[in-house]
Design a protein around this motif. Sequence first.
Motif, short mmCIF file in Angstrom:
data_model
loop_
_atom_site.label_atom_id
_atom_site.label_comp_id
_atom_site.label_asym_id
_atom_site.label_seq_id
_atom_site.Cartn_x
_atom_site.Cartn_y
_atom_site.Cartn_z
N UNK A 156 0.73 -1.24 0.07
CA UNK A 156 0.26 -0.08 0.11
C UNK A 156 0.75 1.20 0.27
N UNK A 157 0.99 1.92 -0.99
CA UNK A 157 1.46 3.07 -1.13
C UNK A 157 1.26 4.57 0.11
N UNK A 158 2.20 4.35 0.31
CA UNK A 158 2.59 5.34 2.17
C UNK A 158 2.50 4.44 3.21
N UNK A 159 2.85 3.18 3.17
CA UNK A 159 2.61 2.32 4.34
C UNK A 159 3.67 2.90 5.55
N UNK A 160 4.72 3.15 5.02
CA UNK A 160 6.22 3.38 6.06
C UNK A 160 5.85 4.68 6.23
N UNK A 161 4.93 5.48 6.23
CA UNK A 161 4.81 6.47 6.54
C UNK A 161 3.59 6.96 8.10
N UNK A 162 2.63 5.24 7.44
CA UNK A 162 1.49 4.99 9.09
C UNK A 162 2.31 5.05 9.77
N UNK A 163 1.93 6.14 11.11
CA UNK A 163 2.68 6.09 12.46
C UNK A 163 1.96 4.81 13.79
N UNK A 164 0.89 4.27 13.21
CA UNK A 164 0.35 2.87 13.90
C UNK A 164 1.59 1.76 13.67
N UNK A 165 0.47 0.30 13.65
CA UNK A 165 1.00 -0.47 13.63
C UNK A 165 -0.19 -1.48 12.18
N UNK A 166 0.89 -2.01 12.16
CA UNK A 166 0.17 -2.96 10.67
C UNK A 166 0.38 -4.29 11.09
N UNK A 167 -1.24 -4.96 10.69
CA UNK A 167 -0.42 -6.69 11.05
C UNK A 167 -1.22 -7.40 10.10
N UNK A 168 -0.71 -8.72 10.21
CA UNK A 168 -1.15 -9.83 9.28
C UNK A 168 -1.75 -10.46 9.58
N UNK A 169 -2.82 -10.67 9.37
CA UNK A 169 -3.83 -12.14 10.48
C UNK A 169 -3.13 -13.40 10.96
N UNK A 170 -2.05 -13.93 9.83
CA UNK A 170 -1.48 -14.57 9.58
C UNK A 170 0.46 -14.83 10.92
N UNK A 171 0.23 -13.41 11.25
CA UNK A 171 1.85 -13.64 11.77
C UNK A 171 0.77 -12.23 12.66
N UNK A 172 0.18 -13.14 13.66
CA UNK A 172 -0.47 -11.87 14.84
C UNK A 172 0.48 -11.69 16.56
N UNK A 173 0.62 -10.79 16.33
CA UNK A 173 1.93 -10.48 17.56
C UNK A 173 1.23 -11.10 18.72
N UNK A 174 1.79 -11.42 19.24
CA UNK A 174 1.35 -11.80 20.63
C UNK A 174 0.81 -10.32 21.56
N UNK A 175 -0.03 -10.33 22.15
CA UNK A 175 -0.25 -9.71 23.19
C UNK A 175 -0.37 -8.68 22.55
N UNK A 176 -1.30 -8.39 21.17
CA UNK A 176 -1.45 -7.12 20.34
C UNK A 176 -2.54 -5.93 21.60
N UNK A 177 -2.32 -4.94 22.12
CA UNK A 177 -3.29 -4.45 22.59
C UNK A 177 -3.92 -3.45 21.94
N UNK A 178 -5.17 -3.57 21.65
CA UNK A 178 -5.39 -2.82 20.47
C UNK A 178 -6.81 -2.30 21.87
N UNK A 179 -7.08 -2.37 23.14
CA UNK A 179 -8.27 -0.98 23.37
C UNK A 179 -8.14 0.12 22.99
#
Length: 502
Positions: A156-179
């Motif tokens: 996706x263009x501009x992905x490197x500028x995004x300040x948050x976190x990008x996650x692919x469901x196949x590699x879900x990070x342990x304890x990703x806090x989305x509250x």
Amino acid sequence: MEETMADPHFDVLIVGAGLSGIGAGVHLQKRCPGRSYAILESRPTIGGTWDLFRYPGIRSDSDMFTLGYAFKPWTEEKAIADGPSILKYVRETADDYGVTPHIRFNHKVRRASFSTPDARWTVEAETGGEPVRLTCNFLWMCSGYYRYDAGYAPEFPGAETFRGRIVHPQHWPDNLDYSGKNVVVIGSGATAVTLVPAMADKARHITMLQRSPTYMFSMPSEDALANFGRKVLPAKFAYGLTRWRKILLQMLTFSMARKQPAKTKERLLEHVRDKLGPDYDVATHFTPRYNPWDQRLCLVPDDDLFNAIKSGKASVVTDAIERFTPAGVQLASGKEIPADIIVTATGLALEVAGGVALAVDGRPVRFADTFTYKGMMFSDVPNFASVFGYTNASWTLRADLVSEYVCRLINHMAARGVDMATPRQRDPAMPVEPFLDFSSGYVNRAMAMFPKQGRAPWRHPQNYIKDLFQLRFGKIEDGILEFAARPAEASSEKPAKLSAAA
Ligand SMILES: Cc1cc2nc3c(=O)[nH]c(=O)nc-3n(C[C@H](O)[C@H](O)[C@H](O)COP(=O)(O)OP(=O)(O)OC[C@H]3O[C@@H](n4cnc5c(N)ncnc54)[C@H](O)[C@@H]3O)c2cc1C
């Protein structure tokens, strides 16, 4: 690698310890007693798909009466089960049926080459960075249908500028806090439809951002009739009854959808309208441009997605992505969706036969140049089978039937005293069709590397009843599967013929 006498030899090598590989081991032990076998698994654990995917809400979208094995009743209350319960079921099967000791974990199979003079496969794997080699008479791929190392992730263009976190469901990070966070899920397939309601309660807001809609159908996650049946009938009998009810229902709804697409479409949309109310824009967000079952339908168990939308915690946006921005996603319409987390539920990267490079007598096998025989063997590839389930029904229904067929074939070869079984496609007028008749993007992207299909038996019928006839009851000797003994000059030196079971 030079061949050595020390290479361990097995009658059968199975690749993969997921649902299919564990089932294959059980069938092999029962139907071909005395055969030696091992399962090579690249990961350190059993379960395949059901261990790999860890995203919130991970669940089946088939009922477990058909996604479960024919030989082991599913006895939990929920028919649409969560990932950990399915994983427990697969592991329990491996332990209870004595399959676990046959598994060699952390063995990634890279290459396999068949030698006609020896009538055997030499399988090269890698374990802990070291090469290992094994030989077998029959190679059985239970390696699933997608790459494990990476999912499909378009840039996706501009992905490197995004300040948050990008996650692919196949590699879900342990304890990703989305509250309390704003989450955008890109996609409209089964994964997105699972994630959105599962994350809606904790997230501040969750948006399902789709380029185009998918057909959704609702079903209760518990099957009341099945649960009642289990209370009053013997477990195996109740399971068998429910399994057949589900099989026939699946086949009926699929064939109705194909025969009466307009009526099916209307029924599906009516339910969405009913759940989301008269003011909701069902035409934009839930009305696909194709007919039902031209692509897979998405299950919405207990109407969870619709309930999340109604509650205001989740919403659906149908638009094209222009770019990621530091604070979210900029859309073609000019709107920007704020995001702290972006989940790219953009799908799987399909793969044939676990990415293993095959060769027969030194000649590389290009799957795209082969025809599929009964949707499980390949033209001119001897002593080799691969499990590919259904796209319109549960995978395991077919995995069980393929296991039955492979075991029958192995026993038949032993009874005839032959060493090799090779499907031969000799009809120059054979029609050439893609392996899957599906218009989904992930399927279209991959079909060029899949085998072709033509007229039966050179087809994957995508139909359980047809498969029952061809795999369980069909004659092994059909004039197409060619049988041969190992050439005489080599047989005096080489042991380990596929002999009648000890
Ligand atoms: C999120 C998700 C949900 C799904 N839900 C359903 C559903 O509800 N119903 C349904 O019918 N299907 C569903 N599927 C399809 C699902 O993959 C199958 O149902 C089933 O789990 C396939 O089992 P399998 O053992 O054939 O393959 P997998 O589960 O993919 O297991 C393959 C195994 O082979 C191993 N392997 C692969 N290549 C190699 C190699 N070269 N060397 C050594 N080991 C190797 C892998 O590590 C893995 O352990 C789903 C798929 C996904 C991704």
